[in-house]
Scaffold this active site. Sequence first.
Site, mmCIF file in Angstrom:
data_model
loop_
_atom_site.group_PDB
_atom_site.id
_atom_site.type_symbol
_atom_site.label_atom_id
_atom_site.label_comp_id
_atom_site.label_asym_id
_atom_site.label_seq_id
_atom_site.Cartn_x
_atom_site.Cartn_y
_atom_site.Cartn_z
ATOM 1 N N LYS A 22 37.716 24.476 -121.762
ATOM 2 C CA LYS A 22 37.961 24.783 -120.253
ATOM 3 C C LYS A 22 38.217 24.029 -119.318
ATOM 4 O O LYS A 22 39.135 24.299 -118.451
ATOM 5 C CB LYS A 22 36.419 25.493 -119.978
ATOM 6 C CG LYS A 22 36.218 26.224 -118.289
ATOM 7 C CD LYS A 22 34.881 26.464 -118.101
ATOM 8 C CE LYS A 22 33.856 25.549 -117.617
ATOM 9 N NZ LYS A 22 34.019 24.880 -116.402
ATOM 10 N N ASN A 23 37.639 22.954 -119.159
ATOM 11 C CA ASN A 23 38.010 21.920 -118.268
ATOM 12 C C ASN A 23 39.263 21.235 -118.024
ATOM 13 O O ASN A 23 39.747 20.501 -117.154
ATOM 14 C CB ASN A 23 36.657 20.910 -117.818
ATOM 15 C CG ASN A 23 35.580 21.538 -117.469
ATOM 16 O OD1 ASN A 23 35.510 22.703 -117.073
ATOM 17 N ND2 ASN A 23 34.359 20.804 -117.485
ATOM 18 N N CYS A 127 29.354 26.567 -109.880
ATOM 19 C CA CYS A 127 27.860 26.218 -110.309
ATOM 20 C C CYS A 127 27.047 25.735 -109.163
ATOM 21 O O CYS A 127 27.696 24.808 -108.732
ATOM 22 C CB CYS A 127 27.909 25.521 -111.653
ATOM 23 S SG CYS A 127 28.158 26.330 -113.071
ATOM 24 N N ARG A 132 28.340 19.353 -103.725
ATOM 25 C CA ARG A 132 29.761 19.487 -104.167
ATOM 26 C C ARG A 132 31.012 19.428 -102.752
ATOM 27 O O ARG A 132 31.679 20.264 -102.786
ATOM 28 C CB ARG A 132 29.891 20.439 -105.208
ATOM 29 C CG ARG A 132 29.282 20.561 -106.254
ATOM 30 C CD ARG A 132 29.338 21.334 -107.392
ATOM 31 N NE ARG A 132 30.467 20.817 -108.263
ATOM 32 C CZ ARG A 132 30.914 21.755 -109.403
ATOM 33 N NH1 ARG A 132 30.612 22.888 -109.513
ATOM 34 N NH2 ARG A 132 31.859 21.318 -110.349
ATOM 35 N N ASP A 318 27.707 17.305 -118.144
ATOM 36 C CA ASP A 318 27.910 18.461 -118.681
ATOM 37 C C ASP A 318 27.113 19.050 -120.144
ATOM 38 O O ASP A 318 27.064 20.058 -120.826
ATOM 39 C CB ASP A 318 29.347 19.135 -118.841
ATOM 40 C CG ASP A 318 30.161 19.422 -117.603
ATOM 41 O OD1 ASP A 318 29.418 19.294 -116.474
ATOM 42 O OD2 ASP A 318 31.305 19.297 -117.513
ATOM 43 N N ARG A 410 31.241 32.086 -118.630
ATOM 44 C CA ARG A 410 32.176 31.278 -117.922
ATOM 45 C C ARG A 410 32.941 29.738 -118.898
ATOM 46 O O ARG A 410 34.164 29.772 -118.494
ATOM 47 C CB ARG A 410 31.728 30.464 -116.717
ATOM 48 C CG ARG A 410 31.246 31.325 -115.543
ATOM 49 C CD ARG A 410 30.896 30.411 -114.442
ATOM 50 N NE ARG A 410 31.723 29.561 -114.393
ATOM 51 C CZ ARG A 410 31.456 28.015 -114.082
ATOM 52 N NH1 ARG A 410 30.427 28.043 -113.519
ATOM 53 N NH2 ARG A 410 32.301 27.302 -114.016
HETATM 54 C C1 LIG Z 1 36.172 22.491 -113.807
HETATM 55 C C2 LIG Z 1 35.779 21.235 -114.154
HETATM 56 O O1 LIG Z 1 36.479 20.301 -114.827
HETATM 57 N N1 LIG Z 1 34.358 20.826 -114.018
HETATM 58 C C3 LIG Z 1 33.856 19.390 -114.186
HETATM 59 C C4 LIG Z 1 34.375 18.566 -112.939
HETATM 60 O O2 LIG Z 1 33.728 18.902 -111.744
HETATM 61 P P1 LIG Z 1 34.347 18.333 -110.377
HETATM 62 O O3 LIG Z 1 35.654 18.161 -110.588
HETATM 63 O O4 LIG Z 1 33.647 19.346 -109.425
HETATM 64 O O5 LIG Z 1 33.403 17.060 -110.389
HETATM 65 P P2 LIG Z 1 33.567 15.733 -109.486
HETATM 66 O O6 LIG Z 1 33.967 14.730 -110.812
HETATM 67 O O7 LIG Z 1 34.708 15.935 -108.579
HETATM 68 O O8 LIG Z 1 32.263 15.435 -109.000
HETATM 69 C C5 LIG Z 1 31.473 14.348 -109.241
HETATM 70 C C6 LIG Z 1 30.742 13.738 -107.859
HETATM 71 O O9 LIG Z 1 31.447 13.652 -106.916
HETATM 72 C C7 LIG Z 1 31.075 14.354 -105.769
HETATM 73 N N2 LIG Z 1 32.320 14.629 -105.101
HETATM 74 C C8 LIG Z 1 33.218 15.241 -105.433
HETATM 75 C C9 LIG Z 1 34.433 15.633 -104.817
HETATM 76 C C10 LIG Z 1 34.506 15.303 -103.355
HETATM 77 O O10 LIG Z 1 35.530 15.700 -102.502
HETATM 78 N N3 LIG Z 1 33.511 14.771 -102.810
HETATM 79 C C11 LIG Z 1 32.466 14.099 -103.617
HETATM 80 O O11 LIG Z 1 31.271 13.691 -103.223
HETATM 81 C C12 LIG Z 1 30.490 15.584 -106.526
HETATM 82 O O12 LIG Z 1 29.704 16.251 -105.484
HETATM 83 C C13 LIG Z 1 29.731 14.927 -107.380
HETATM 84 O O13 LIG Z 1 28.429 14.447 -107.172
HETATM 85 O O14 LIG Z 1 33.786 17.230 -113.463
HETATM 86 C C14 LIG Z 1 32.201 17.375 -113.323
HETATM 87 C C15 LIG Z 1 31.762 15.893 -113.551
HETATM 88 O O15 LIG Z 1 32.100 15.281 -114.861
HETATM 89 C C16 LIG Z 1 31.850 18.103 -114.389
HETATM 90 O O16 LIG Z 1 30.491 18.341 -114.493
HETATM 91 C C17 LIG Z 1 32.622 19.563 -114.077
HETATM 92 O O17 LIG Z 1 32.314 20.522 -115.454
HETATM 93 C C1 LIG Z 2 29.942 22.500 -113.730
HETATM 94 C C2 LIG Z 2 30.749 23.241 -114.717
HETATM 95 O O1 LIG Z 2 31.832 23.981 -114.044
HETATM 96 P P1 LIG Z 2 32.368 24.110 -112.665
HETATM 97 O O2 LIG Z 2 32.781 22.472 -112.374
HETATM 98 O O3 LIG Z 2 33.505 24.956 -112.784
HETATM 99 O O4 LIG Z 2 31.388 24.627 -111.655
HETATM 100 C C3 LIG Z 2 30.782 22.910 -116.013
HETATM 101 O O5 LIG Z 2 31.907 23.306 -116.849
HETATM 102 O O6 LIG Z 2 29.739 22.373 -116.546
#
Ligand SMILES: CC(=O)N[C@H]1[C@@H](OP(=O)(O)OP(=O)(O)OC[C@H]2O[C@@H](n3ccc(=O)[nH]c3=O)[C@H](O)[C@@H]2O)O[C@H](CO)[C@@H](O)[C@@H]1O
Ligand SMILES: C=C(OP(=O)(O)O)C(=O)O
Length: 431
Positions: A22-23, A127, A132, A318, A410
């Site tokens: 998915k990711n 989620c 985030r 995850d 999802r």
């Molecule tokens: C669709 C997808 O691929 N989702 C994955 C992606 O989510 P996602 O890309 O949303 O997660 P991030 O790696 O961005 O988040 C990591 C950390 O950075 C923080 N952060 C992020 C962006 C930002 O602008 N500012 C900030 O502070 C977030 O709150 C979190 O604490 O990576 C996460 C971490 O491996 C996984 O759990 C999710 O399943």
């Molecule tokens: C947190 C997840 O997805 P999303 O970043 O789309 O919320 C996930 O795939 O576990």
Amino acid sequence: MDRIRIRGGNELHGTIPISGAKNAALPLMIASLLTDDTLTLENVPHLADVEQLIRILGNHGADISVNGRRERQQGDSYARTIHFTSRNIVDTTAPYELVSKMRASFWVLGPLLAREGKARVSLPGGCAIGTRPVDLFIEGLTALGAEIEIDGGYINATAPAGGLVGARYVFPKVSVGATHVLMMAATLAKGTTVIGNAAREPEVVDLANCLNAMGAKITGAGSSTITIEGVTSLSGARHRVLPDRIETGTYAMAVAMAGGDVVLENTDVALLDTALEAIRRAGAEITPTNNGLRVYRNGGGIKPVDVVTDPYPGFPTDLQAQFMGLMTRSSGVSHITETIFENRFMHVQELARLGAKISLSGQTAKIEGVPRLKGAPVMATDLRASVSLVIAGLVAEGDTMVSRVYHLDRGFERLEEKLTRCGAEVERVSE
Ligand SMILES: CC(=O)N[C@H]1[C@@H](OP(=O)(O)OP(=O)(O)OC[C@H]2O[C@@H](n3ccc(=O)[nH]c3=O)[C@H](O)[C@@H]2O)O[C@H](CO)[C@@H](O)[C@@H]1O
Ligand SMILES: C=C(OP(=O)(O)O)C(=O)O
């Protein structure tokens, strides 16, 4: 609303085909907005998030077609091939009603801005596992010359008159999504972009490989420094979505929990070394096969193992909930520390309904293994939390009824079918 009933007590024996990730599929689909040509993606999982993103891309003007049924190949049984063609972008706004349902849909910001010079994208949903924020996306795109303001819950982004301009940007914190977005945006920027402290997740590498097949010039994906030499346009390509390492780890933990002997097909042990090592230490045997792995646990119990989540190649957040599910039945005390998301422990109170003994102190959960769990009604609170309840339900005495399984849909394709084929009693109850 659908629910899933699990009757615990059966070992798992058989074969489980692992789906495309998915990711990886989500950013790959979004990358199709970067070209007016056709991007064909193979091995796309059939998931609620993919369907939602199809609606979002369609709203920007993408024509999307799905191949009909084909002869089944081993390990391929559920995969789909989907063609994405965004000849013209007709709308650079991604509205709240569409984006609020799924975090990754926010990532259309990068391609829209790079190709059309502007984008208006609602702040994301997804989620409820932490606050985030999106500050890193804003900082990164601003470094490429974008002007960004937040107005009425939307990000309004505009590129300079001549388009985005390559730059050096070092993320203060590792972010998978912001790395995806900056990498996509930089493919069409003028000059060279260097991303420091980039996410190293396999899904970032998969996206870079696909973008390179489309004509981008990206090196270093998979390391902390990614270099992107901008090009004037990208072409179409054909790309196969990499296997889902989170689904792989989830089923490996399910077998470690229930006992038995299962081959996970169409996946790759190299994608999840750290997680597999933790599962081995918990007492399961894992051996690589030609196109996946075999996992078995016979007789011996589950040993307590401490883990700390970390960006790749660390233990994935995850898989944290699933590992906690497994640890509820260990023969001692284990600790799980969550370092990525501040609110990713919502499964704790639901696992407690099944008899688990878990206490929380800050970002660390202490799990005292118990000799038995007992089935109960439980509620899925987010995607990975929901499957941790299924894992626990596999060994709980009697029936566990998981509600709110739309979270599960999802990210897990045909979960009940995959588990039932291996001897579990899992059924979807629709009302
Ligand atoms: C669709 C997808 O691929 N989702 C994955 C992606 O989510 P996602 O890309 O949303 O997660 P991030 O790696 O961005 O988040 C990591 C950390 O950075 C923080 N952060 C992020 C962006 C930002 O602008 N500012 C900030 O502070 C977030 O709150 C979190 O604490 O990576 C996460 C971490 O491996 C996984 O759990 C999710 O399943
Ligand atoms: C947190 C997840 O997805 P999303 O970043 O789309 O919320 C996930 O795939 O576990």
